[in-house]
Every structure is written in structure tokens, then in C-alpha cells.
Design a protein around this motif. Structure first.
Motif, short mmCIF file in Angstrom:
data_model
loop_
_atom_site.label_atom_id
_atom_site.label_comp_id
_atom_site.label_asym_id
_atom_site.label_seq_id
_atom_site.Cartn_x
_atom_site.Cartn_y
_atom_site.Cartn_z
N LEU A 194 -7.53 -9.63 11.27
CA LEU A 194 -7.58 -9.08 9.91
C LEU A 194 -8.62 -9.84 9.11
O LEU A 194 -8.47 -11.03 8.84
CB LEU A 194 -6.22 -9.20 9.24
CG LEU A 194 -6.07 -8.51 7.88
CD1 LEU A 194 -6.28 -7.00 8.01
CD2 LEU A 194 -4.70 -8.79 7.28
N ASP A 220 -9.95 -6.70 4.10
CA ASP A 220 -9.26 -5.41 4.14
C ASP A 220 -9.57 -4.62 5.41
O ASP A 220 -9.37 -3.41 5.46
CB ASP A 220 -9.62 -4.57 2.91
CG ASP A 220 -11.12 -4.32 2.79
OD1 ASP A 220 -11.87 -4.83 3.65
OD2 ASP A 220 -11.54 -3.63 1.85
N LEU A 248 -8.95 -4.19 9.54
CA LEU A 248 -8.17 -4.51 10.74
C LEU A 248 -9.04 -4.22 11.97
O LEU A 248 -9.55 -3.11 12.12
CB LEU A 248 -6.90 -3.67 10.78
CG LEU A 248 -6.08 -3.73 12.09
CD1 LEU A 248 -5.57 -5.15 12.33
CD2 LEU A 248 -4.94 -2.74 12.05
N VAL A 301 1.57 0.01 11.74
CA VAL A 301 0.96 -0.90 10.76
C VAL A 301 1.76 -0.81 9.46
O VAL A 301 1.91 0.28 8.89
CB VAL A 301 -0.52 -0.54 10.49
CG1 VAL A 301 -1.11 -1.51 9.47
CG2 VAL A 301 -1.32 -0.58 11.78
N SER A 302 2.27 -1.95 9.00
CA SER A 302 3.04 -2.00 7.74
C SER A 302 2.19 -2.67 6.66
O SER A 302 1.71 -3.79 6.84
CB SER A 302 4.34 -2.77 7.94
OG SER A 302 5.16 -2.14 8.90
N ILE A 303 2.02 -1.95 5.55
CA ILE A 303 1.34 -2.50 4.38
C ILE A 303 2.40 -2.65 3.29
O ILE A 303 2.81 -1.67 2.68
CB ILE A 303 0.19 -1.60 3.91
CG1 ILE A 303 -0.83 -1.39 5.03
CG2 ILE A 303 -0.49 -2.19 2.68
CD1 ILE A 303 -1.94 -0.44 4.67
N LEU A 316 -8.18 -0.81 5.33
CA LEU A 316 -6.87 -0.72 4.70
C LEU A 316 -7.01 -0.56 3.20
O LEU A 316 -7.80 -1.26 2.56
CB LEU A 316 -6.05 -1.98 5.01
CG LEU A 316 -5.95 -2.38 6.50
CD1 LEU A 316 -5.06 -3.61 6.64
CD2 LEU A 316 -5.42 -1.24 7.34
N TYR A 347 -0.92 -8.11 -0.26
CA TYR A 347 0.08 -7.46 0.57
C TYR A 347 0.26 -8.21 1.89
O TYR A 347 -0.67 -8.82 2.40
CB TYR A 347 -0.34 -6.02 0.89
CG TYR A 347 -0.36 -5.09 -0.30
CD1 TYR A 347 0.73 -4.28 -0.60
CD2 TYR A 347 -1.46 -5.04 -1.14
CE1 TYR A 347 0.71 -3.43 -1.69
CE2 TYR A 347 -1.50 -4.20 -2.24
CZ TYR A 347 -0.40 -3.39 -2.51
OH TYR A 347 -0.42 -2.57 -3.59
N ILE A 373 0.58 -7.76 5.72
CA ILE A 373 0.20 -6.76 6.71
C ILE A 373 0.86 -7.13 8.04
O ILE A 373 0.66 -8.23 8.54
CB ILE A 373 -1.33 -6.69 6.88
CG1 ILE A 373 -2.04 -6.56 5.51
CG2 ILE A 373 -1.71 -5.55 7.81
CD1 ILE A 373 -1.67 -5.33 4.74
N SER A 383 1.03 -10.64 11.99
CA SER A 383 1.32 -10.60 10.56
C SER A 383 0.38 -11.51 9.80
O SER A 383 0.14 -12.65 10.20
CB SER A 383 2.77 -11.01 10.30
OG SER A 383 3.06 -10.95 8.92
N SER A 412 -1.37 -11.94 5.39
CA SER A 412 -1.40 -11.44 4.01
C SER A 412 -2.84 -11.39 3.53
O SER A 412 -3.65 -12.24 3.89
CB SER A 412 -0.57 -12.34 3.08
OG SER A 412 -1.12 -13.63 3.03
#
Length: 332
Positions: free
Chosen positions: A10, A13, A15, A31-33, A54, A61, A63, A73, A75
């Protein structure tokens, strides 16, 4: 034998998913935002990578990426109108367009330089009439934080205030209008000061970038603002049954600021925002500062040490120039 393997990276912004196996990588990736989940159907040839942009409303956030049993994971700060993920394709057509645009820009720069060289002998500081200079000074508005950053985009020092409303879910569930109106009036006052307020769930992040030479240092401004927010919340809690449980943390560090479509966009560098959030999580109806802030305001504040490299703000030596905040707020 076939090996299906991948790595995740990451960068701000973006990925990046790399195929590190010896067969094409074909998987469904989650993918969780923040709290929202997006599903990607990923196909990456051997030795290649896929990039995804993203998007989310301005803020920091967490991520999370889940691919089978492996998880990832991080941020980061994101910007955008809504939460979204778009694949970034780098084909030959895009490269050609980029080269053409670069040529056009180079030509325009060359024309500007030639024009400047032609008109340069006609003007100098020595030949500007006094009345012209006076008119310019009178028409120049007082700098605020937003205009200062527009003039000096790039890496800037900021003071970060994190206001943690610890019972925000309860306030929203009960729909207590008194508490909600009090908080909204605080944020409205802060916005009128030309400062940005980022909504990150229970955390409200306030950024104070380095001001111009004629304005107070951002650390002192942040300390005064945090103390005033605390006093307003304490005043509210004395008169209403539903208490606003809160903690305030202050950190200083660096962020990258740039202007996009007329708006200032900040990107976190290191743990500038995260450290402020951690301090506000630790605080209980207090303003907690770390060692960097303490050293910057040494001799101008009274504090109590409450842990390793943590101080609780008790008072500020000279608050005369900031004292109108509470009066204006409470008189509304």
C-alpha cells in the motif's frame, strides 16, 4: 510444481498486488476500507502486478486485504467523493498520451520563458510607483491557513488535535439534540477559523498547518483551541444529564499538502495523526500532549506528567489573544 503466491503493498492511496508465483494469479480478494468491504476479481500474469486506486471521503482509514487465509492491514489517508476502488491500467496508449502532454507542457514553458525575457527589462522593483505598491498592500487579504498552504504546497509541519467522543454511538442512538448541537457548534466555530475537521467515526481530527510569520505558532494555537474545546464540553456536562465523554490528544509532525481542484488535500507522513488519536484514546476528559508538543511549548504551559512521554495540560500561561472563543460560543 505450480505455485500460486502474491504480495500486497500500500503506497498512499494505491494498492499494488504482485504475482510472485509461477502460474497466473486468479483469486477473489476482499478489500475493506474502514467499515465498507469491496470485492476484487483479480487476474495477474506471471511476473506482473496490478495497481488499484483507493477512494474515500477525506480522512485516515484502516485498509484490510484478505486473500484466502492471508491478510494484510495498513492505515492511510484517502480522498474522494465516496468509497471506491479503480484499477490503474498502464497501456501503451496512456504512455503515448503522457509523452504528448509532456511535449506540449515543455513548449508552453519555453514560450513563457521567452515572453518573460522580452518584458523583463520593462519592469523592476525600483520603478514601481509608490501609489501602486500601496494599492497592492491594501488589497492583499490577511492570510489564513488555507491560503498559506495553497501558496506553499509540499511537506508542511502541522499540529494535530484529535477529539475522541467516546460515547458517540450512545449520543447518536439516543439522538440527544443538546449534545449533538453542542458538538456541531464547536465544529462550526473551528471551520470558521479556516481549519479542517476530518470525521473518522468517534475521532474528530483538526489540522493546524504552519502559519505565516505574522501568526502564532501552530502548537500554541492548537493548545489554546484544545483547552477551549475542553472547557466548552465541561460546561455542557455540568448542565445536562447525558454527559459527553471525551479525550483530547495533540501531536505535531509533518504532512504532505497539495491543492487538487481548488481544495487542499493532506497526506499523512508517518504516525502524525495516529499518535494524536492514541493520546486522545488515553485521555479521560483531559488534554494529553506528547514530548514533542511539550518541548515546543516549554515555559508557556503548565502540565502534569502522567506517564512516559505524556503530559496532561493544566493551563496556558497567556491566553489573552485566544480568550474570545468561549465567550463567542457561549453567547450564541
Amino acid at each position: 510444481y505450480p505455485i500460486e503466491n502474491s504480495s500486497f503493498l500500500l503506497q498512499n492511496d494505491t494498492l499494488i498486488i504482485k504475482n510472485q508465483g509461477n502460474i497466473p494469479f486468479k483469486k477473489i480478494i476482499e478489500v475493506s476500507i474502514g467499515d465498507k468491504k469491496e470485492i476484487l476479481d483479480v487476474t495477474i500474469p506471471v511476473g506482473k502486478e496490478a495497481k488499484y486506486k483507493l477512494f474515500a471521503p477525506e480522512g485516515e482509514y484502516n485498509i484490510s486485504i484478505k486473500s484466502g487465509e492471508s491478510t494484510f492491514s495498513r492505515s492511510t489517508f484517502l480522498t474522494g467523493k465516496s468509497i471506491d476502488i479503480k484499477e490503474m491500467r498502464s497501456d501503451k496508449g496512456s504512455l503515448i498520451k503522457l509523452i504528448l502532454w509532456a511535449i506540449v507542457i515543455a513548449i508552453l514553458i519555453a514560450l513563457v520563458i521567452l515572453y518573460y525575457k522580452k518584458i523583463k527589462p520593462k519592469t523592476s522593483w525600483a520603478t514601481i510607483p509608490k501609489n501602486t505598491e500601496r494599492s497592492y498592500i491594501q488589497s492583499t487579504p490577511k492570510k489564513n491557513y488555507s491560503k498559506f498552504i495553497q501558496e506553499k504546497s509540499g511537506k508542511v509541519e502541522v499540529a494535530v488535535i484529535s477529539l475522541n467522543i467516546k460515547n458517540s454511538n450512545k449520543i447518536e442512538t439516543i439522538k440527544d439534540t443538546s449534545a449533538e448541537k453542542t458538538l456541531e457548534r464547536i465544529f462550526e466555530k473551528i471551520r470558521k477559523e479556516g481549519l479542517k475537521v476530518y470525521n473518522q467515526g468517534a475521532f474528530k481530527i483538526i489540522l493546524l498547518p504552519t502559519p505565516s510569520e505574522k501568526e502564532p505558532a501552530p502548537i500554541l494555537k492548537a493548545l489554546n483551541l484544545a483547552k477551549e474545546i475542553k472547557e466548552v464540553l465541561d460546561e455542557y456536562n455540568e448542565h445536562f444529564a447525558l454527559k459527553i465523554k471525551y479525550g483530547i490528544g495533540i501531536n505535531k509532525g509533518y504532512m504532505f499538502a497539495e491543492t487538487k481542484e481548488g481544495k487542499i488535500v493532506y497526506t499523512s507522513i508517518g504516525s502524525t495523526v495516529v499518535s494524536a488519536k492514541n493520546l486522545s484514546e488515553f485521555a479521560n476528559g483531559q488534554v494529553i500532549i506528547n514530548e514533542e508538543v511539550y518541548r515546543s511549548a516549554l515555559g508557556k504551559i503548565k502540565v502534569e506528567k502522567i506517564g512516559e512521554k505524556r503530559w496532561c495540560l493544566l493551563s496556558i500561561v497567556n491566553r489573552a489573544q485566544y480568550s474570545d472563543f468561549i465567550k463567542k460560543f457561549m453567547n450564541k
